[in-house]
Design an enzyme around this catalytic site. Structure first.
Site, PDB file in Angstrom:
ATOM      1  N   THR A   1      -7.640  -2.159 -14.757  1.00  0.00           N
ATOM      2  CA  THR A   1      -8.284  -2.785 -13.616  1.00  0.00           C
ATOM      3  C   THR A   1      -9.391  -3.647 -14.193  1.00  0.00           C
ATOM      4  O   THR A   1      -9.846  -3.389 -15.293  1.00  0.00           O
ATOM      5  CB  THR A   1      -8.931  -1.710 -12.700  1.00  0.00           C
ATOM      6  OG1 THR A   1      -7.945  -0.764 -12.315  1.00  0.00           O
ATOM      7  CG2 THR A   1      -9.526  -2.313 -11.451  1.00  0.00           C
TER       8      THR A   1
ATOM      9  N   ARG B   1       3.217   1.324  -3.614  1.00  0.00           N
ATOM     10  CA  ARG B   1       2.048   2.174  -3.871  1.00  0.00           C
ATOM     11  C   ARG B   1       0.782   1.335  -3.981  1.00  0.00           C
ATOM     12  O   ARG B   1       0.757   0.266  -4.572  1.00  0.00           O
ATOM     13  CB  ARG B   1       2.266   2.968  -5.157  1.00  0.00           C
ATOM     14  CG  ARG B   1       1.070   3.826  -5.587  1.00  0.00           C
ATOM     15  CD  ARG B   1       0.213   3.147  -6.624  1.00  0.00           C
ATOM     16  NE  ARG B   1      -0.844   4.031  -7.167  1.00  0.00           N
ATOM     17  CZ  ARG B   1      -1.826   3.621  -7.953  1.00  0.00           C
ATOM     18  NH1 ARG B   1      -1.894   2.358  -8.314  1.00  0.00           N
ATOM     19  NH2 ARG B   1      -2.745   4.483  -8.386  1.00  0.00           N
TER      20      ARG B   1
ATOM     21  N   ASP C   1      -6.792   2.777  -5.735  1.00  0.00           N
ATOM     22  CA  ASP C   1      -8.152   2.747  -5.188  1.00  0.00           C
ATOM     23  C   ASP C   1      -8.786   1.364  -5.200  1.00  0.00           C
ATOM     24  O   ASP C   1      -9.741   1.119  -4.455  1.00  0.00           O
ATOM     25  CB  ASP C   1      -9.044   3.708  -5.985  1.00  0.00           C
ATOM     26  CG  ASP C   1      -9.206   3.259  -7.433  1.00  0.00           C
ATOM     27  OD1 ASP C   1      -8.180   3.079  -8.118  1.00  0.00           O
ATOM     28  OD2 ASP C   1     -10.355   3.089  -7.891  1.00  0.00           O
TER      29      ASP C   1
ATOM     30  N   GLY D   1      -9.724   3.912 -12.622  1.00  0.00           N
ATOM     31  CA  GLY D   1      -9.294   5.272 -12.914  1.00  0.00           C
ATOM     32  C   GLY D   1      -7.981   5.608 -12.251  1.00  0.00           C
ATOM     33  O   GLY D   1      -7.289   4.727 -11.734  1.00  0.00           O
TER      34      GLY D   1
ATOM     35  N   GLY E   1      -6.109   6.183  -9.543  1.00  0.00           N
ATOM     36  CA  GLY E   1      -6.430   5.772  -8.184  1.00  0.00           C
ATOM     37  C   GLY E   1      -6.349   6.838  -7.120  1.00  0.00           C
ATOM     38  O   GLY E   1      -7.200   6.914  -6.226  1.00  0.00           O
TER      39      GLY E   1
END
Length: 362
Positions: free
Chosen positions: A223, A251, A254, A275, A277
């Site tokens: 990310t 899908r 976060d 991280g 998610g």
């Protein structure tokens, strides 16, 4: 009669003046707070991440390490110059993320990972700490810079999140740059998809194979994100990602979820997450850090440490965050082997980190 009216008027005027004097005299706690939190127009700062995971020096070639450091430096200096010249934290966040979105090194836009169907589905979000306004997009496949679309959603619609075809239609209506899906293709990411799918067939119970990345080895939470404080005292944060390798059923992690992947509030801090998610959504990680600061009165570093080193691992997840508070203090917290990260303060001091050890100054 006239004397009586004049006397009555004088009494009323005198009473009114006394009331004004009485109510104006005490210094309320709110007034004290406004004095103590006066905006320092010389203070500003910026912090970024490019993903966290099993980033080990022994797995990184000298050339690749140099490439990451150069791109992190280019990205953060882009936002720093905006802030230094009096620009907004929102502009700094957006333009900084654009640099990383345009690089194949990061799992965002140009470097996005592939879904199980061999597509690139992109997510992003941005938040304004002054107004608490926010914008997010999920599952877009033709928008060159998803963070730009997230900001357009925030500023040009009454909504917070748009997804899929609808989000892409909104992008076209607002003149954002549209590209053919082939723009996002990179050979390294396709190789990663094939490797994950091979491993999936061999061991379907290995949950972490979806995070495999050729640049990092094994687990990777790819990310990009940025958090900034501008000279006006305003905070902003943004996050952009290609999600999880081999992800199915559209899908969403976060990154586009306000409060999980991104959060900003002038009262406390601005946060961007990277991280696993599903756990960061359940833990409402970005907001939790802000809430701990607001309601418990702890520092940014204390809140970040509590959430990333204790709460998320206790749930079974891992990853990291970068954040900056309303005073310019920075946190870069992660519980993985490494996290691509960099920060610059008002004095222009640049620090860049990749591995678990202390950050390095170029």
């Amino acid at each position: 009669m006239k004397k009586l009216l004049f006397l009555a008027a004088a009494v009323v005027a005198l009473y009114s003046c006394q009331q004004k004097t009485t109510t104006a005299t005490p210094v309320t706690s709110a007034a004290k707070d406004s004095v103590s939190t006066a905006i320092d127009t010389t203070n500003f700062g910026i912090v970024i991440h490019g993903g966290a995971g099993t980033i080990l020096k022994e797995n990184m070639s000298a050339e690749m390490e140099a490439a990451y450091k150069a791109k992190l430096e280019e990205a953060i200096k882009t936002g720093y110059e905006i802030l230094k010249n009096g620009g907004t934290s929102l502009d700094a966040v957006q333009k900084t993320i654009n640099v990383m979105e345009d690089s194949p090194l990061f799992n965002s836009a140009k470097g996005a990972v592939f879904t199980a169907e061999g597509k690139n589905e992109l997510d992003a979000s941005i938040m304004d700490g002054k107004t608490l306004n926010a914008g997010a997009v999920a599952g877009v496949t033709t928008v060159k810079n998803p963070i730009n679309l997230a900001r357009a959603v925030m500023e040009k619609s009454e909504h917070v999140m748009l997804s899929g075809k609808g989000a892409e239609e909104f992008a076209k209506l607002n003149g954002l740059e549209i590209v053919d899906p082939s723009y996002f293709y990179t050979e390294k990411r396709m190789e990663a998809l094939k490797k994950v799918q091979e491993r999936e067939k061999a061991n379907k119970k290995d949950d972490k194979i979806a995070f495999y990345d050729p640049y990092i080895k094994e687990a990777k939470f790819g990310t990009v994100g940025c958090a900034a404080l501008d000279k006006h005292g305003n905070l902003a944060a943004g996050t952009s990602t290609g999600g999880m390798t081999n992800k199915k059923w559209n899908r969403i992690g976060d990154s586009p979820i306000i409060g999980a992947g991104t959060y900003a509030n002038n009262k406390t801090c601005a946060v961007s997450s990277t991280g696993w998610g599903e756990y960061f959504i359940r833990g409402v990680v970005a907001y939790d850090i802000s809430a701990m600061m607001e309601y418990k009165g702890v520092s940014l570093q204390e809140a970040a440490h509590e959430v990333i080193q204790k709460k998320i691992p206790a749930m079974g997840g891992d990853g990291g965050i970068i954040a900056i508070d309303h005073q310019g203090n920075v946190a870069m917290e992660f519980d993985t082997a490494g996290m691509y990260r960099a920060t610059m303060n008002k004095d222009g001091k640049l620090t860049i980190g990749i591995y678990k050890e202390n950050e390095q100054q170029p």
